[in-house]
Design an enzyme around this catalytic site. Structure first.
Site, mmCIF file in Angstrom:
data_model
loop_
_atom_site.group_PDB
_atom_site.id
_atom_site.type_symbol
_atom_site.label_atom_id
_atom_site.label_comp_id
_atom_site.label_asym_id
_atom_site.label_seq_id
_atom_site.Cartn_x
_atom_site.Cartn_y
_atom_site.Cartn_z
ATOM 1 N N HIS A 43 21.993 8.324 14.046
ATOM 2 C CA HIS A 43 22.708 9.593 13.967
ATOM 3 C C HIS A 43 22.271 10.436 12.770
ATOM 4 C CE1 HIS A 43 25.864 8.748 17.063
ATOM 5 N NE2 HIS A 43 25.448 7.508 16.827
ATOM 6 N N ASP B 96 20.964 17.250 7.083
ATOM 7 C CA ASP B 96 21.972 16.694 7.976
ATOM 8 C C ASP B 96 21.319 16.311 9.290
ATOM 9 O OD1 ASP B 96 24.548 15.880 8.647
ATOM 10 O OD2 ASP B 96 25.451 17.749 7.977
#
Length: 508
Positions: free
Chosen positions: A162, A370
């Site tokens: 992720h 991110d």
């Protein structure tokens, strides 16, 4: 012991403990996240979720949640300190986020990481039926695919990362780089958020392990491991429906009144983390106040910064710096009853968060790095009237999908200020056009489409996806960057490791 045909393995179980009206402890399904993606599938097939329940000591016996079996893995205080807070979050996390903070390396952390990954692998092997499908999640458990394959070669194993996967020059700093790569290669399919991450992984496998690799296939032993990009998403319809509720709309109106009914509201919602760019954002806002480009009587910034990993020293120092800067800005630019920044650290429930999204004229999502950032997607989904402006970092994975946002480089202070001003001063026609395009994208590429895309690539028999699509009328669109069954053709072995480099088109 009861076994399942589908097992999800993650660091945390998808449940929270809460207190019932009679005072007893009860467990409930967590809102949002991975469980929302898989819930339509998990309800219609024998499924188990393997993970840590939080806390230390013996693993609690938990009830099934919405028909999904919860299988708990215990962590000791030493495991929590050395595996979770140590190797996972003080070594891998900073390294995978461009070494914004210097990664730390301790041998006992690596030993704990191995020990906990082995425990997860053994628990998973125990609860998965013959020929079952296992989906391992994220950087906490990178060794599990390889360990599980050694225990249960009959299983179909997937791994999804992720967070960002770093370029070779950063990953090569890891003392245990080969072991981590081999652990991930225990999977049949390794998924990433972005195409560039898959490219980085292929380069490293060739360089470190000297294996034949392309950006879609890697040959190891007598197997072919497929890799691809599968950008994670949100339950778009759920967030839109929540934001449209009359009580949420009424709460949004009250919130705006509580803020002094300013002309414009800027909102940022972050976990307290050095990767989120909170300090850079505050500095840019402070300079706009000082120059007069933004005035307190007209504009207010609401900064939500939920504490995390509070026992880790870097996070304690970060919180102190942020709170000191917020105090300085309010002291210098605020007025009685009119603070320049409303700073909040308490958690919000989903309805309150949706109300905040509806209040915000500008949503500032400016992380330094991110993997994806689902807050940006939630904001777009909540703007059911097609208004609002999204200020988005180029270094969030979301930027590859939401190109209509006002994109900025958070490392460039002047560019960040210009982007914020552009979002604040944009015409209603411009913001509406941008928002409609982003909302249309999210309606098609929602969290169920993400789960279908990954599982269809992992389970070539199609059994899992057929169960999912039989309960979901919207089958979604396959991801063109995802690995396909055709990628199982033999991988040509290069003459030298460097020869495996291929022409690659990144996603931004």
């Amino acid at each position: 012991m009861r076994q399942s045909s589908l097992v999800v393995v993650a660091n945390r179980l998808p449940i929270d403990d809460s207190q019932a009206p009679d005072g007893a402890c009860e467990w409930r399904r967590s809102p949002g996240g991975l469980v929302s993606a898989l819930h339509p599938l998990l309800r219609h097939t024998p499924a188990t979720w393997v993970g840590w329940a939080g806390g230390t000591g013996a693993a609690p016996a938990l009830p099934d949640v919405d028909g999904v079996r919860m299988h708990t893995v215990a962590l000791s205080p030493e495991d929590l300190r050395d595996h979770y807070e140590g190797f996972a979050n003080a070594t891998l996390w900073p390294l995978y986020h461009d070494a914004v903070e210097q990664p730390q390396h301790h041998r006992r952390w690596w030993e704990a990481y191995q020990r906990v990954n082995q425990r997860f692998a053994e628990a998973t092997a125990e609860v998965t039926e013959q020929g079952g499908v296992v989906w391992v999640q994220d950087y906490h458990l990178q060794l599990v695919p390889g360990l599980l394959r050694a225990l249960r070669p009959d299983l179909r194993i997937g791994f999804f990362l992720h967070v960002p996967f770093p370029p070779p020059e950063l990953f090569m700093q890891l003392p245990r780089r080969a072991e981590l790569l081999r652990g991930m290669l225990g999977a049949d399919l390794v998924g990433f958020q972005r195409v560039q991450a898959a490219h980085n992984f292929a380069q490293l496998v060739t360089r470190v392990l000297e294996l034949p690799a392309t950006d879609r296939r890697i040959g190891i032993d007598d197997r072919v491991v497929r890799i691809g990009a599968f950008p994670v998403s949100i339950d778009t319809a759920e967030m839109g429906a929540l934001a449209a509720r009359p009580d949420v709309a009424a709460r949004a109106r009250r919130l705006r009144q509580d803020l002094g009914d300013p002309r414009q509201v800027i909102l940022s919602v972050d976990r307290m983390d050095y990767t989120k760019g909170i300090e850079q954002r505050l500095k840019a806002y402070s300079e706009l106040l000082a120059s007069g480009d933004v005035k307190v009587r007209d504009t207010v910034l609401v900064q939500v910064a939920m504490p995390s990993r509070e026992r880790v020293g870097q996070y304690q120092i970060l919180r102190e710096r942020i709170e000191r800067e917020v105090g300085r800005i309010n002291g210098e630019f605020g007025r009685v009853g009119e603070p320049a920044i409303h700073y909040l650290t308490q958690p919000f429930d989903r309805a309150e968060l949706a109300a905040l999204y509806r209040v915000a004229d500008v949503m500032a999502v400016t992380p330094l790095r991110d993997g994806m950032n689902l807050v940006a997607k939630e904001y777009v989904a909540a703007r059911v009237d097609d208004t609002g402006a999204l200020l988005l970092s180029e270094f969030a994975g979301t930027a590859a999908e939401l190109s209509q946002a006002y994109l900025v480089n958070p490392h460039d202070l002047e560019g960040l200020k210009q982007g914020l001003c552009a979002a604040l001063r944009a015409s209603p026609a411009d913001t509406t056009q941008r928002m409609r395009a982003m909302r249309a994208h999210l309606e098609e590429h929602d969290i169920r489409a993400w789960a279908r895309s990954y599982l269809s690539a992992l389970d070539e028999r199609g059994a899992l996806v057929s169960r999912l699509t039989s309960t979901d009328a919207n089958p979604g669109t396959a991801n063109p960057d995802a690995a396909t069954a055709a990628d199982d053709a033999p991988v040509p072995r290069p003459a030298t490791p460097a020869a495996s480099a291929v022409t690659h088109q990144t996603s931004g």
